[in-house]
Design a protein around this motif. Structure first.
Motif, short mmCIF file in Angstrom:
data_model
loop_
_atom_site.label_atom_id
_atom_site.label_comp_id
_atom_site.label_asym_id
_atom_site.label_seq_id
_atom_site.Cartn_x
_atom_site.Cartn_y
_atom_site.Cartn_z
N ALA A 49 -9.99 -19.04 12.80
CA ALA A 49 -10.65 -17.73 12.74
C ALA A 49 -11.92 -17.72 13.58
O ALA A 49 -12.26 -16.70 14.20
N ASP A 50 -12.63 -18.85 13.63
CA ASP A 50 -13.85 -18.93 14.43
C ASP A 50 -13.56 -18.98 15.93
O ASP A 50 -14.37 -18.53 16.74
N LEU A 51 -12.41 -19.52 16.32
CA LEU A 51 -12.04 -19.57 17.73
C LEU A 51 -11.61 -18.21 18.27
O LEU A 51 -11.77 -17.94 19.46
N ILE A 52 -11.08 -17.38 17.41
CA ILE A 52 -10.51 -16.11 17.87
C ILE A 52 -11.52 -15.20 18.57
O ILE A 52 -11.22 -14.68 19.65
N PRO A 53 -12.75 -15.00 18.03
CA PRO A 53 -13.69 -14.13 18.77
C PRO A 53 -13.99 -14.66 20.17
O PRO A 53 -14.11 -13.88 21.12
N ASN A 54 -14.09 -15.99 20.33
CA ASN A 54 -14.32 -16.55 21.66
C ASN A 54 -13.14 -16.28 22.59
O ASN A 54 -13.32 -15.96 23.76
N ALA A 80 -6.77 -11.70 7.43
CA ALA A 80 -6.48 -13.09 7.05
C ALA A 80 -7.69 -13.75 6.40
O ALA A 80 -7.54 -14.52 5.45
N THR A 81 -8.89 -13.43 6.87
CA THR A 81 -10.08 -14.06 6.30
C THR A 81 -10.54 -13.36 5.02
O THR A 81 -11.39 -13.90 4.31
N SER A 82 -9.96 -12.20 4.71
CA SER A 82 -10.38 -11.49 3.49
C SER A 82 -9.60 -11.93 2.25
O SER A 82 -10.00 -11.61 1.14
N VAL A 83 -8.52 -12.66 2.43
CA VAL A 83 -7.71 -13.10 1.29
C VAL A 83 -8.45 -14.23 0.57
O VAL A 83 -8.80 -15.23 1.15
N SER A 84 -8.66 -14.02 -0.72
CA SER A 84 -9.36 -15.01 -1.54
C SER A 84 -8.38 -15.63 -2.52
O SER A 84 -7.62 -14.93 -3.17
N VAL A 85 -8.42 -16.96 -2.59
CA VAL A 85 -7.49 -17.68 -3.46
C VAL A 85 -8.28 -18.45 -4.50
O VAL A 85 -9.25 -19.14 -4.18
N ASN A 86 -7.90 -18.31 -5.76
CA ASN A 86 -8.52 -19.03 -6.86
C ASN A 86 -7.91 -20.43 -6.93
O ASN A 86 -6.74 -20.58 -7.23
N THR A 87 -8.71 -21.46 -6.64
CA THR A 87 -8.18 -22.82 -6.60
C THR A 87 -7.77 -23.31 -7.98
O THR A 87 -7.05 -24.30 -8.08
N ASN A 88 -8.18 -22.65 -9.04
CA ASN A 88 -7.76 -23.04 -10.38
C ASN A 88 -6.40 -22.45 -10.74
O ASN A 88 -5.85 -22.76 -11.79
N GLN A 97 0.72 -14.75 -0.77
CA GLN A 97 -0.20 -13.70 -0.31
C GLN A 97 -1.11 -14.24 0.79
O GLN A 97 -1.32 -13.58 1.82
N PHE A 98 -1.65 -15.42 0.59
CA PHE A 98 -2.49 -16.06 1.60
C PHE A 98 -1.70 -16.27 2.88
O PHE A 98 -2.17 -15.98 3.99
N GLN A 99 -0.47 -16.74 2.74
CA GLN A 99 0.36 -17.05 3.90
C GLN A 99 0.74 -15.79 4.68
O GLN A 99 0.81 -15.82 5.90
N ARG A 100 0.98 -14.68 3.99
CA ARG A 100 1.32 -13.44 4.69
C ARG A 100 0.20 -13.03 5.64
O ARG A 100 0.45 -12.62 6.78
N GLY A 101 -1.04 -13.11 5.19
CA GLY A 101 -2.18 -12.78 6.05
C GLY A 101 -2.27 -13.72 7.24
O GLY A 101 -2.52 -13.29 8.37
N GLN A 102 -2.06 -15.00 6.99
CA GLN A 102 -2.12 -15.98 8.08
C GLN A 102 -0.96 -15.80 9.05
O GLN A 102 -1.13 -15.96 10.26
N ASP A 103 0.22 -15.47 8.55
CA ASP A 103 1.37 -15.25 9.43
C ASP A 103 1.16 -14.05 10.33
O ASP A 103 1.54 -14.07 11.51
N HIS A 104 0.56 -12.99 9.79
CA HIS A 104 0.29 -11.80 10.60
C HIS A 104 -0.66 -12.16 11.74
O HIS A 104 -0.45 -11.76 12.89
N LEU A 105 -1.68 -12.93 11.43
CA LEU A 105 -2.63 -13.38 12.45
C LEU A 105 -1.93 -14.28 13.46
O LEU A 105 -2.12 -14.15 14.67
N ASN A 106 -1.11 -15.18 12.98
CA ASN A 106 -0.38 -16.09 13.87
C ASN A 106 0.54 -15.33 14.82
O ASN A 106 0.62 -15.66 16.00
N ASN A 107 1.22 -14.31 14.31
CA ASN A 107 2.09 -13.50 15.18
C ASN A 107 1.29 -12.78 16.26
O ASN A 107 1.73 -12.71 17.41
N SER A 108 0.13 -12.27 15.91
CA SER A 108 -0.72 -11.60 16.90
C SER A 108 -1.20 -12.57 17.96
O SER A 108 -1.21 -12.27 19.16
#
Length: 197
Positions: A49-54, A80-88, A97-108
């Protein structure tokens, strides 16, 4: 006779309590391993996510580029960065849900990298080349960390689901069965790029 019976009962109770404590402590250890590995996954996704703006700024500066694609990447990154996951509670629904956001970003991102093949000036700039290599390296890291996470989840789920350990695990909320990263339906298909429009 009664004294021997009490001693036997005391020994049985002591052994049972020690076994329960040992099982609980092992569940804690395996659960913490999963949380630590989840932290690693978040770390590599954050790196991406940090590399994308560059990458976006380099593309903007180097080519008259399709704004729609750049906007889709920026939008996908935000989601993708707005999805929050409870580690407990790393259940399958939260992982999906986390993966769907990441997959959308990956496809883009995949679409951007494929489209870049048609912009030789951009492809040849050193900044873009370095960012593309970092992004590819990050994707490899993501894959490695997801595999490690699934290994930790497998160890935990196997241990907690063995009888009679499952009885102890079911008494505690934090020892619920954990979810896995799975391939998404259609993830083996390459994105289709159409320049006819």
């Amino acid at each position: 006779m009664k004294k021997n019976f009490l001693i036997v009962i005391f020994i049985l109770i002591s052994v049972t309590v020690l076994w329960i404590a040992n099982t609980y402590n092992q569940l804690v250890k395996l659960n913490e391993n999963i949380k630590t590995q989840w932290g690693q996954i978040e770390n590599v996704y954050q790196r991406r996510a940090d590399l994308i703006p560059n990458l976006v700024n380099t593309v903007k500066g180097s080519a008259q580029f399709e704004k729609n694609t750049l906007n889709q990447i920026i939008e996908a990154r935000a989601k993708a960065t707005s999805v929050s996951v409870n580690t407990n509670d790393l259940n399958q629904n939260q992982i999906n849900q986390f993966q769907r956001g990441q997959d959308h970003l990956n496809n883009s991102l995949s679409r951007l990298l494929l489209i870049m093949e048609n912009y030789p000036n951009l492809k040849s700039t050193q900044n873009f080349y370095e960012l593309q290599n970092q992004l590819e390296g990050t994707e490899n890291r993501i894959n490695v960390e997801r595999n490690r996470f699934n290994d930790k989840v497998s160890s935990f789920n196997t241990y907690r689901n063995q009888f009679p350990k499952i009885i102890i695990a079911n008494f505690f909320y934090q020892f619920k069965e954990k979810g896995y990263f799975r391939s998404q339906i259609g993830s083996k298909k390459s994105p289709i790029i159409d320049f006819s429009n």
